[in-house]
Enzyme design. Structure first.
Site, PDB file in Angstrom:
ATOM      1  N   CYS A  15       3.425  42.664   9.806  1.00  0.00           N
ATOM      2  CA  CYS A  15       2.985  41.481   9.077  1.00  0.00           C
ATOM      3  C   CYS A  15       4.125  40.804   8.329  1.00  0.00           C
ATOM      4  O   CYS A  15       4.064  40.618   7.115  1.00  0.00           O
ATOM      5  CB  CYS A  15       1.896  41.876   8.090  1.00  0.00           C
ATOM      6  N   GLU A  61      36.032  58.128  11.643  1.00  0.00           N
ATOM      7  CA  GLU A  61      34.597  58.323  11.345  1.00  0.00           C
ATOM      8  C   GLU A  61      33.733  57.344  12.141  1.00  0.00           C
ATOM      9  O   GLU A  61      32.958  56.582  11.571  1.00  0.00           O
ATOM     10  CB  GLU A  61      34.338  58.085   9.850  1.00  0.00           C
ATOM     11  N   TYR A  91      22.118  53.004  14.148  1.00  0.00           N
ATOM     12  CA  TYR A  91      21.360  52.349  13.074  1.00  0.00           C
ATOM     13  C   TYR A  91      20.021  51.819  13.610  1.00  0.00           C
ATOM     14  O   TYR A  91      19.523  50.803  13.160  1.00  0.00           O
ATOM     15  CB  TYR A  91      22.201  51.237  12.419  1.00  0.00           C
TER      16      TYR A  91
HETATM   17  N1  LLP Z   1      32.352  55.868   7.411  1.00  0.00           N
HETATM   18  C1  LLP Z   1      31.779  55.330   6.317  1.00  0.00           C
HETATM   19  C2  LLP Z   1      32.242  55.745   4.995  1.00  0.00           C
HETATM   20  C3  LLP Z   1      30.744  54.380   6.457  1.00  0.00           C
HETATM   21  O1  LLP Z   1      30.191  53.855   5.374  1.00  0.00           O
HETATM   22  C4  LLP Z   1      30.308  54.005   7.764  1.00  0.00           C
HETATM   23  C5  LLP Z   1      29.243  53.034   7.940  1.00  0.00           C
HETATM   24  C6  LLP Z   1      30.936  54.624   8.870  1.00  0.00           C
HETATM   25  C7  LLP Z   1      31.960  55.531   8.661  1.00  0.00           C
HETATM   26  C8  LLP Z   1      30.538  54.321  10.282  1.00  0.00           C
HETATM   27  O2  LLP Z   1      30.813  53.023  10.629  1.00  0.00           O
HETATM   28  P1  LLP Z   1      30.660  52.526  12.153  1.00  0.00           P
HETATM   29  O3  LLP Z   1      31.709  53.225  13.005  1.00  0.00           O
HETATM   30  O4  LLP Z   1      29.315  52.879  12.615  1.00  0.00           O
HETATM   31  O5  LLP Z   1      30.893  51.078  12.067  1.00  0.00           O
HETATM   32  N2  LLP Z   1      23.225  49.553   9.001  1.00  0.00           N
HETATM   33  C9  LLP Z   1      24.339  48.713   9.414  1.00  0.00           C
HETATM   34  C10 LLP Z   1      25.642  49.460   9.425  1.00  0.00           C
HETATM   35  C11 LLP Z   1      26.024  50.049   8.073  1.00  0.00           C
HETATM   36  C12 LLP Z   1      27.281  50.860   8.170  1.00  0.00           C
HETATM   37  C13 LLP Z   1      27.523  51.630   6.937  1.00  0.00           C
HETATM   38  N3  LLP Z   1      28.667  52.469   6.958  1.00  0.00           N
HETATM   39  C14 LLP Z   1      24.024  48.123  10.785  1.00  0.00           C
HETATM   40  O6  LLP Z   1      22.947  48.383  11.323  1.00  0.00           O
HETATM   41  O7  LLP Z   1      24.831  47.375  11.321  1.00  0.00           O
END
Ligand code: LLP
Length: 422
Positions: A350, A281, A379
């Protein structure tokens, strides 16, 4: 400055002193679409996606892009055409993935708080699996499926209590996190699932956190999932899908995580010939370094010893530095030989946390200069808001020397949508 030093990645190279997105000068993009604007490189997205494909080649697999990282339907469609699936966290993301052309049988739905409506939506559309995060949710899904006269395919998301060694706000696989089913409760819950009506037990899932610079904890998690797979097999529960979640990090600064291909190859080696479909994922590792936020300097100001360049993007456009103190590199669109000086790059909002970078060494900025904030594809827009009455930015996709708008810049009218005056 040397050219290679100042490139965000090879998809955003300097040519003759100007920063490009693939084959297009960012100055042209700023003139055409205005600023602030998210710019994505199609080649960068496809190369990262294909890295996963290559690394997993030879074993059954599904690369389910984490829609939460970027839900633009043009980008989802680009991935859909490569065979990607989608990892979802809400009914809204399911809707977006469908609009992007991702077939339901390549969708997975994770999340601790799926509502009854979302569960119905998922069962109705025929998704590959609902990744269940608690006993209560498991029972609810069985009830809902029964009331619909349908069968719900499920995986149980286990919480392996493995430290991903990442930012504390984005760890998800530690036992004090709200995510998943505690490791010790997983086996009995599978037993219960096997006995509940209208469920098909299809998979084992985990997702331990995001932005992992070192993949060891991800591989350690896979080891545990494989062990659970064997135990369940021994108990007569046939698992067909092993979902390792997302989490692979990218280079924001000096990190050097595995490439998608190298990581996927390690995964493939561990899965070996087990009769399983391996599901991943990834979000950030596909889209993170494929996007930049292009912005323009509005004013330059000096407070005491401190120099500020105020840009036209704010924390409402890219929230990561304000929320996580995240580092994003910032590069000038036009190179100069002038002596570099430390400057804080700040937005117009602000809040004192509306800062994209502190004491960054840049050639002296002046109003009108363009800056590229790097690694903003994941993100970035996904977490954009209307805070301070600011409309959300445009998004543009570049492919070679072609470019096209994939999201219009919003207007003030968008601030009024859904408001009721009296
Ligand atoms: N699968 C699940 C169940 C998740 O909760 C997430 C991310 C992913 C896959 C994808 O993860 P990635 O491959 O992108 O690491 N807003 C934060 C990141 C939060 C991620 C939440 N879950 C940031 O800007 O770093």
């Amino acid at each position: 400055m040397t050219e290679t030093d100042t490139c965000i990645s090879r998809y955003f190279p300097y040519r003759d002193g100007s920063l490009y997105a693939d084959g297009v000068d960012l100055k042209t993009l700023a003139e055409t679409y205005g600023t602030p604007t998210y710019i994505y490189s199609q080649r960068s997205i496809l190369d990262a996606y294909q890295g996963y494909e290559k690394g997993l080649d030879g074993i059954p697999h599904l690369i389910a892009f984490a829609v939460k990282a970027n839900g633009n339907i043009a980008l989802l469609n680009l991935l859909a055409r490569q065979g990607a699936g989608a990892d979802l966290t809400s009914g809204g993301e399911m809707f977006l993935a469908e609009k992007g052309g991702i077939p339901a049988n390549r969708m997975i739905f994770s999340g601790v708080g799926k509502s009854e409506m979302e569960i119905r939506q998922a069962i109705d559309t025929g998704i590959l699996m609902l990744n269940v995060e608690s006993a209560a949710e498991l029972r609810a899904i069985s009830e809902i499926a029964k009331s619909m006269g349908k069968t719900a395919p499920i995986a149980i998301r286990v919480n392996p209590n493995i430290d991903p060694k990442t930012h504390p706000k984005i760890t998800t696989g530690l036992k004090n996190n709200k995510f998943g089913v505690p490791w010790e409760q997983a086996e009995p819950l599978y037993e219960e699932a096997a006995g509940l009506p209208n469920l098909t037990v299809r998979g084992i899932a985990a997702h331990i956190g995001s932005s992992l610079a070192d993949t060891t904890p991800l591989l350690h998690t896979l080891e545990r999932l494989l062990a659970l797979y064997e135990i369940l097999k021994g108990n007569g529960i046939a698992i067909t899908h092993l979902d390792i979640g997302g989490g692979l990090g990218i280079r924001y600064d000096q990190e050097s995580p595995d490439t998608p291909e190298a990581f996927a190859a390690k995964v493939k080696e561990m899965v070996g010939s087990a009769p399983l479909t391996l599901v991943a994922e990834p979000g950030r590792s596909i889209i993170g370094n494929a996007g930049i936020l292009l912005c323009k300097v509005t004013y330059v100001k000096q407070n005491d010893e401190h120099s500020f360049a105020v840009v036209d993007a704010g924390m409402n456009d890219l929230a990561r530095p304000a929320i996580y103190n995240a580092y994003h590199r910032i590069d000038p669109v036009t190179l100069s030989d002038d002596k570099q000086e430390p400057v804080d790059i700040v937005g117009p909002i602000c809040e004192s946390s509306d800062v994209f970078g502190k004491k960054r060494l840049l050639p002296p900025c002046k109003a009108g200069d363009l800056l590229a904030i790097g690694s903003a594809g994941a993100y970035g827009f996904a977490m954009a808001s209307y805070y301070n009455g600011r409309v959300r930015p445009a998004e543009v996709l570049v492919n070679g020397s072609e470019h096209r708008l994939i999201r219009e810049r919003e207007t003030y009218e968008d601030l009024l949508r859904h408001q009721v005056l009296d």
